[in-house]
Design a protein around this motif. Structure first.
Motif, mmCIF file in Angstrom:
data_model
loop_
_atom_site.group_PDB
_atom_site.id
_atom_site.type_symbol
_atom_site.label_atom_id
_atom_site.label_comp_id
_atom_site.label_asym_id
_atom_site.label_seq_id
_atom_site.Cartn_x
_atom_site.Cartn_y
_atom_site.Cartn_z
ATOM 1 N N LEU A 116 0.608 -1.204 -0.178
ATOM 2 C CA LEU A 116 0.305 0.010 0.115
ATOM 3 C C LEU A 116 1.405 1.489 -0.450
ATOM 4 O O LEU A 116 0.926 2.171 -0.462
ATOM 5 N N ASN A 117 1.954 1.048 0.862
ATOM 6 C CA ASN A 117 2.754 2.352 0.761
ATOM 7 C C ASN A 117 3.424 2.780 -0.158
ATOM 8 O O ASN A 117 4.238 3.571 -1.028
ATOM 9 N N TYR A 144 -3.424 1.943 -8.870
ATOM 10 C CA TYR A 144 -2.337 1.640 -8.444
ATOM 11 C C TYR A 144 -3.185 1.134 -7.131
ATOM 12 O O TYR A 144 -2.912 0.330 -6.591
ATOM 13 N N ILE A 145 -3.727 2.307 -6.141
ATOM 14 C CA ILE A 145 -4.376 2.575 -5.347
ATOM 15 C C ILE A 145 -4.668 2.388 -4.706
ATOM 16 O O ILE A 145 -5.296 0.657 -4.167
ATOM 17 N N ALA A 146 -5.997 1.582 -5.766
ATOM 18 C CA ALA A 146 -7.032 1.018 -5.211
ATOM 19 C C ALA A 146 -6.878 -1.133 -5.942
ATOM 20 O O ALA A 146 -6.946 -1.570 -4.814
ATOM 21 N N VAL A 147 -6.088 -0.741 -6.781
ATOM 22 C CA VAL A 147 -5.105 -2.993 -6.499
ATOM 23 C C VAL A 147 -5.120 -2.912 -6.043
ATOM 24 O O VAL A 147 -4.894 -4.331 -5.102
ATOM 25 N N ALA A 148 -4.328 -2.630 -5.033
ATOM 26 C CA ALA A 148 -3.364 -2.512 -3.801
ATOM 27 C C ALA A 148 -4.339 -2.915 -2.883
ATOM 28 O O ALA A 148 -4.101 -3.792 -2.138
ATOM 29 N N LEU A 149 -5.306 -2.310 -2.249
ATOM 30 C CA LEU A 149 -6.534 -2.030 -1.573
ATOM 31 C C LEU A 149 -7.005 -3.580 -1.527
ATOM 32 O O LEU A 149 -7.591 -4.325 -1.177
#
Length: 105
Positions: free
Chosen positions: A27-28, A38-43
């Motif tokens: 996430l970082n 990328y943030i949404a997919v990581a979450l």
């Protein structure tokens, strides 16, 4: 001559994210890029690693809604992101961005 085919399976990073440290690191990394997809997919990957139904319940959203919001084409609302972060027991933090030269006044 033998006609052999190679069998492949889709890669799923969620099976390797077994610790909160590895999940936080992903996430970082996503947050540092500033890329909303990328943030949404990581979450979403972290949610799958923890159990999508459980995270969805904790976030107050349906499992299907969570899959959609955290997909590459999703655009989750801030309230959804905050609910997911709470369900994952993770926090957003703000730190000053690095700059070449900071001036005041």
């Amino acid at each position: 001559m033998t006609n052999s085919k190679i069998h492949t399976v889709p890669f799923d990073a969620a099976i390797y994210l077994t610790t909160i440290e590895s999940q936080s690191e992903l996430l970082n990394d996503a947050l540092e890029t500033g890329d909303p997809t990328y943030i949404a997919v990581a979450l979403g990957t972290i949610a799958r690693a923890r159990g999508m139904a459980e995270v969805a319940e904790g976030a107050g959203i349906t499992r299907e809604g969570l899959y959609k919001a955290l997909s590459p084409t999703g655009d989750p609302r801030l309230s959804t992101l905050m609910g997911v972060m709470k369900a994952l027991n993770l926090q957003f933090r703000a730190v000053p961005a690095e700059r070449d030269h900071v001036t005041t006044g």
